[in-house]
Scaffold this motif. Structure first.
Motif, PDB file in Angstrom:
ATOM      1  N   LYS A 171     -92.062  54.799 131.251  1.00  0.00           N
ATOM      2  CA  LYS A 171     -90.834  54.000 131.409  1.00  0.00           C
ATOM      3  C   LYS A 171     -90.012  54.399 132.637  1.00  0.00           C
ATOM      4  CE  LYS A 171     -87.849  56.614 128.211  1.00  0.00           C
ATOM      5  NZ  LYS A 171     -87.129  56.530 126.945  1.00  0.00           N
ATOM      6  N   TYR A 172     -90.253  55.588 133.180  1.00  0.00           N
ATOM      7  CA  TYR A 172     -89.557  56.043 134.389  1.00  0.00           C
ATOM      8  C   TYR A 172     -90.458  55.938 135.625  1.00  0.00           C
ATOM      9  CZ  TYR A 172     -86.338  58.101 130.999  1.00  0.00           C
ATOM     10  OH  TYR A 172     -85.455  58.301 129.963  1.00  0.00           O
ATOM     11  N   GLY A 173     -91.627  55.322 135.492  1.00  0.00           N
ATOM     12  CA  GLY A 173     -92.552  55.194 136.611  1.00  0.00           C
ATOM     13  C   GLY A 173     -93.190  56.521 136.995  1.00  0.00           C
ATOM     14  N   GLU A 174     -93.273  57.455 136.032  1.00  0.00           N
ATOM     15  CA  GLU A 174     -93.812  58.786 136.303  1.00  0.00           C
ATOM     16  C   GLU A 174     -95.313  58.883 136.029  1.00  0.00           C
ATOM     17  OE1 GLU A 174     -89.547  60.779 135.055  1.00  0.00           O
ATOM     18  OE2 GLU A 174     -91.196  60.798 133.619  1.00  0.00           O
ATOM     19  N   HIS A 175     -95.841  57.894 135.323  1.00  0.00           N
ATOM     20  CA  HIS A 175     -97.270  57.832 135.015  1.00  0.00           C
ATOM     21  C   HIS A 175     -97.580  56.441 134.496  1.00  0.00           C
ATOM     22  CE1 HIS A 175    -101.169  59.595 134.682  1.00  0.00           C
ATOM     23  NE2 HIS A 175    -100.708  60.831 134.753  1.00  0.00           N
ATOM     24  N   VAL A 176     -98.862  56.153 134.279  1.00  0.00           N
ATOM     25  CA  VAL A 176     -99.246  54.819 133.813  1.00  0.00           C
ATOM     26  C   VAL A 176     -99.074  54.649 132.310  1.00  0.00           C
ATOM     27  CG1 VAL A 176    -100.848  54.381 135.713  1.00  0.00           C
ATOM     28  CG2 VAL A 176    -101.690  55.491 133.642  1.00  0.00           C
ATOM     29  N   ASP A 177     -99.056  55.757 131.575  1.00  0.00           N
ATOM     30  CA  ASP A 177     -98.861  55.719 130.125  1.00  0.00           C
ATOM     31  C   ASP A 177     -98.206  57.032 129.685  1.00  0.00           C
ATOM     32  OD1 ASP A 177    -100.846  57.709 129.956  1.00  0.00           O
ATOM     33  OD2 ASP A 177    -102.421  56.261 129.538  1.00  0.00           O
ATOM     34  N   ASP A 178     -98.079  57.212 128.391  1.00  0.00           N
ATOM     35  CA  ASP A 178     -97.393  58.401 127.861  1.00  0.00           C
ATOM     36  C   ASP A 178     -98.356  59.416 127.246  1.00  0.00           C
ATOM     37  OD1 ASP A 178     -94.969  57.350 128.683  1.00  0.00           O
ATOM     38  OD2 ASP A 178     -94.480  56.507 126.728  1.00  0.00           O
ATOM     39  N   HIS A 179     -99.574  59.510 127.764  1.00  0.00           N
ATOM     40  CA  HIS A 179    -100.569  60.435 127.201  1.00  0.00           C
ATOM     41  C   HIS A 179    -100.118  61.889 127.276  1.00  0.00           C
ATOM     42  CE1 HIS A 179    -101.631  60.817 131.461  1.00  0.00           C
ATOM     43  NE2 HIS A 179    -102.172  61.976 131.135  1.00  0.00           N
ATOM     44  N   GLN A 180     -99.213  62.223 128.208  1.00  0.00           N
ATOM     45  CA  GLN A 180     -98.784  63.620 128.330  1.00  0.00           C
ATOM     46  C   GLN A 180     -97.995  64.084 127.101  1.00  0.00           C
ATOM     47  OE1 GLN A 180     -96.982  64.512 132.129  1.00  0.00           O
ATOM     48  NE2 GLN A 180     -98.953  64.363 133.167  1.00  0.00           N
ATOM     49  N   LEU A 181     -97.397  63.163 126.372  1.00  0.00           N
ATOM     50  CA  LEU A 181     -96.715  63.538 125.124  1.00  0.00           C
ATOM     51  C   LEU A 181     -97.706  64.168 124.145  1.00  0.00           C
ATOM     52  CD1 LEU A 181     -94.423  60.418 124.623  1.00  0.00           C
ATOM     53  CD2 LEU A 181     -93.639  62.780 124.927  1.00  0.00           C
ATOM     54  N   GLN A 182     -98.879  63.557 124.015  1.00  0.00           N
ATOM     55  CA  GLN A 182     -99.903  64.060 123.092  1.00  0.00           C
ATOM     56  C   GLN A 182    -100.470  65.394 123.573  1.00  0.00           C
ATOM     57  OE1 GLN A 182    -100.632  62.970 120.096  1.00  0.00           O
ATOM     58  NE2 GLN A 182    -102.117  64.593 119.790  1.00  0.00           N
ATOM     59  N   LEU A 183    -100.733  65.493 124.874  1.00  0.00           N
ATOM     60  CA  LEU A 183    -101.266  66.753 125.427  1.00  0.00           C
ATOM     61  C   LEU A 183    -100.290  67.905 125.181  1.00  0.00           C
ATOM     62  CD1 LEU A 183    -102.681  65.484 128.844  1.00  0.00           C
ATOM     63  CD2 LEU A 183    -103.997  66.428 126.945  1.00  0.00           C
ATOM     64  N   ALA A 225     -93.311  72.677 129.561  1.00  0.00           N
ATOM     65  CA  ALA A 225     -93.999  71.450 129.961  1.00  0.00           C
ATOM     66  C   ALA A 225     -93.136  70.246 129.610  1.00  0.00           C
ATOM     67  CB  ALA A 225     -95.354  71.358 129.278  1.00  0.00           C
ATOM     68  N   VAL A 226     -92.912  69.408 130.618  1.00  0.00           N
ATOM     69  CA  VAL A 226     -92.100  68.203 130.463  1.00  0.00           C
ATOM     70  C   VAL A 226     -93.016  67.007 130.710  1.00  0.00           C
ATOM     71  CG1 VAL A 226     -90.041  66.972 131.256  1.00  0.00           C
ATOM     72  CG2 VAL A 226     -90.115  69.477 131.404  1.00  0.00           C
ATOM     73  N   PRO A 227     -93.137  66.106 129.742  1.00  0.00           N
ATOM     74  CA  PRO A 227     -94.053  64.978 129.928  1.00  0.00           C
ATOM     75  C   PRO A 227     -93.533  63.948 130.924  1.00  0.00           C
ATOM     76  CG  PRO A 227     -92.844  64.715 127.885  1.00  0.00           C
ATOM     77  CD  PRO A 227     -92.460  66.070 128.444  1.00  0.00           C
ATOM     78  N   ARG A 228     -94.435  63.483 131.767  1.00  0.00           N
ATOM     79  CA  ARG A 228     -94.139  62.319 132.609  1.00  0.00           C
ATOM     80  C   ARG A 228     -94.174  61.104 131.676  1.00  0.00           C
ATOM     81  NH1 ARG A 228     -95.198  62.862 138.165  1.00  0.00           N
ATOM     82  NH2 ARG A 228     -96.184  64.819 138.772  1.00  0.00           N
ATOM     83  N   LEU A 229     -93.247  60.197 131.846  1.00  0.00           N
ATOM     84  CA  LEU A 229     -93.174  59.019 130.987  1.00  0.00           C
ATOM     85  C   LEU A 229     -93.313  57.738 131.795  1.00  0.00           C
ATOM     86  CD1 LEU A 229     -90.254  60.160 128.640  1.00  0.00           C
ATOM     87  CD2 LEU A 229     -92.721  60.298 128.199  1.00  0.00           C
ATOM     88  N   LYS A 256    -100.355  60.645 142.468  1.00  0.00           N
ATOM     89  CA  LYS A 256     -99.414  59.801 143.219  1.00  0.00           C
ATOM     90  C   LYS A 256     -98.295  59.222 142.353  1.00  0.00           C
ATOM     91  CE  LYS A 256    -102.688  58.766 146.797  1.00  0.00           C
ATOM     92  NZ  LYS A 256    -103.236  57.819 147.717  1.00  0.00           N
ATOM     93  N   PHE A 257     -97.603  60.109 141.658  1.00  0.00           N
ATOM     94  CA  PHE A 257     -96.469  59.714 140.831  1.00  0.00           C
ATOM     95  C   PHE A 257     -95.303  60.647 141.111  1.00  0.00           C
ATOM     96  CE2 PHE A 257    -100.166  58.437 138.271  1.00  0.00           C
ATOM     97  CZ  PHE A 257     -99.879  57.095 138.088  1.00  0.00           C
ATOM     98  N   GLN A 258     -94.121  60.091 141.175  1.00  0.00           N
ATOM     99  CA  GLN A 258     -92.912  60.903 141.349  1.00  0.00           C
ATOM    100  C   GLN A 258     -92.503  61.512 140.012  1.00  0.00           C
ATOM    101  OE1 GLN A 258     -89.849  60.037 139.787  1.00  0.00           O
ATOM    102  NE2 GLN A 258     -90.573  58.084 139.008  1.00  0.00           N
ATOM    103  N   PHE A 259     -91.726  62.583 140.079  1.00  0.00           N
ATOM    104  CA  PHE A 259     -91.124  63.164 138.872  1.00  0.00           C
ATOM    105  C   PHE A 259     -89.707  63.598 139.236  1.00  0.00           C
ATOM    106  CE2 PHE A 259     -92.357  65.818 134.869  1.00  0.00           C
ATOM    107  CZ  PHE A 259     -91.457  65.077 134.114  1.00  0.00           C
ATOM    108  N   ASN A 260     -88.972  62.637 139.811  1.00  0.00           N
ATOM    109  CA  ASN A 260     -87.601  62.877 140.266  1.00  0.00           C
ATOM    110  C   ASN A 260     -86.696  63.358 139.147  1.00  0.00           C
ATOM    111  OD1 ASN A 260     -88.381  62.007 142.819  1.00  0.00           O
ATOM    112  ND2 ASN A 260     -87.760  59.890 142.443  1.00  0.00           N
ATOM    113  N   ARG A 261     -86.885  62.831 137.965  1.00  0.00           N
ATOM    114  CA  ARG A 261     -86.041  63.159 136.814  1.00  0.00           C
ATOM    115  C   ARG A 261     -86.024  64.665 136.551  1.00  0.00           C
ATOM    116  NH1 ARG A 261     -87.404  62.507 131.016  1.00  0.00           N
ATOM    117  NH2 ARG A 261     -89.533  62.234 131.763  1.00  0.00           N
ATOM    118  N   LEU A 262     -87.174  65.305 136.633  1.00  0.00           N
ATOM    119  CA  LEU A 262     -87.264  66.743 136.408  1.00  0.00           C
ATOM    120  C   LEU A 262     -86.565  67.520 137.530  1.00  0.00           C
ATOM    121  CD1 LEU A 262     -88.335  69.244 134.914  1.00  0.00           C
ATOM    122  CD2 LEU A 262     -90.453  68.976 136.175  1.00  0.00           C
TER     123      LEU A 262
END
Length: 163
Positions: free
Chosen positions: A99-111, A93-97, A13-19
Motif C-alpha cells: 500500500k506504500y509502494g514498497e513492494h508488489v505484495d505483503d509477503h514480508q509480513l509472513q516472513l 525487521a520492518v515489512p515493506r508494504l 527496486k523499491f523505496q522504503f522511505n517510511r522507515l
C-alpha cells in the motif's frame, strides 16, 4: 553496548522511505544518537537528514558496516534477516508494504512472522521503532542454526539410494 545501528534496505527496486523517515525522526528527537546510525538506503529517494547513509555498498563495505553494528534494522527480506542473525546481531525487521509502494505484495509480513516465532528477531509491523529499539536491547534471542547440512545429507542419502 554502544547500540550502533546499521540499516539495510536491500537492492531491489523499491523505496522504503517510511522507515528512513521514522529513524530520522528518532534522531531529531534525540531518542537515537545519529552518530551511531549508518544506512544503506538502496532505491529510496528520501535522503536522511540526521544520519549517515550510502545508496549502495559493495560486499566489503556491507560486511564492515554490519560488523560494527549491535542492532540491524532491515526490511523483511529473508537474505537480509538471515545474514544479520548469522552474525549474532539483534535484528529489527520492518515489512515493506504494497500500500506504500514498497513492494508488489505483503509477503514480508509472513516472513517476519515466521522469524519472530523462531525468536530470532523483533518483528516491527507497526513502525514503532522507539519501542522496538527499547525491546531489542534487553531481549535475548535464539541463535540461528542453518539446516544446510541436513538438506545436503538428505540429498546424499537419496542419491545413494538410487544406485
Amino acid at each position: 553496548m554502544d547500540n550502533k545501528i546499521f540499516i539495510t534496505l536491500g537492492s531491489q527496486k523499491f523505496q522504503f522511505n517510511r522507515l528512513l523517515k521514522a529513524v530520522d525522526e528518532l534522531c531529531e528527537k534525540g531518542t537515537v544518537d545519529a552518530e551511531n546510525v549508518f544506512a544503506q538506503i538502496g532505491y529510496s529517494d528520501y535522503l536522511p537528514k540526521n544520519f549517515n547513509y550510502k545508496k549502495y555498498l559493495d560486499r566489503d563495505e556491507f560486511s564492515k558496516e554490519m560488523g560494527k553494528a549491535d542492532i540491524v534494522i532491515t526490511h523483511g527480506g529473508t537474505g537480509a534477516i538471515i545474514g544479520a542473525v548469522k552474525k549474532g546481531k539483534k535484528v529489527i525487521a520492518v515489512p515493506r508494504l504494497a500500500k506504500y509502494g514498497e513492494h508488489v505484495d505483503d509477503h514480508q509480513l509472513q516472513l517476519i512472522k515466521q522469524f519472530r516465532e523462531l525468536n530470532l528477531i523483533y518483528a516491527c509491523e507497526d513502525m514503532n521503532l522507539e519501542k522496538a529499539l527499547s525491546e531489542v536491547k534487553n531481549r535475548k534471542y535464539n541463535s540461528y542454526k542453518s539446516n544446510t547440512k541436513a538438506i545436503i545429507d538428505s540429498i546424499c542419502e537419496f542419491v545413494e539410494g538410487e544406485k
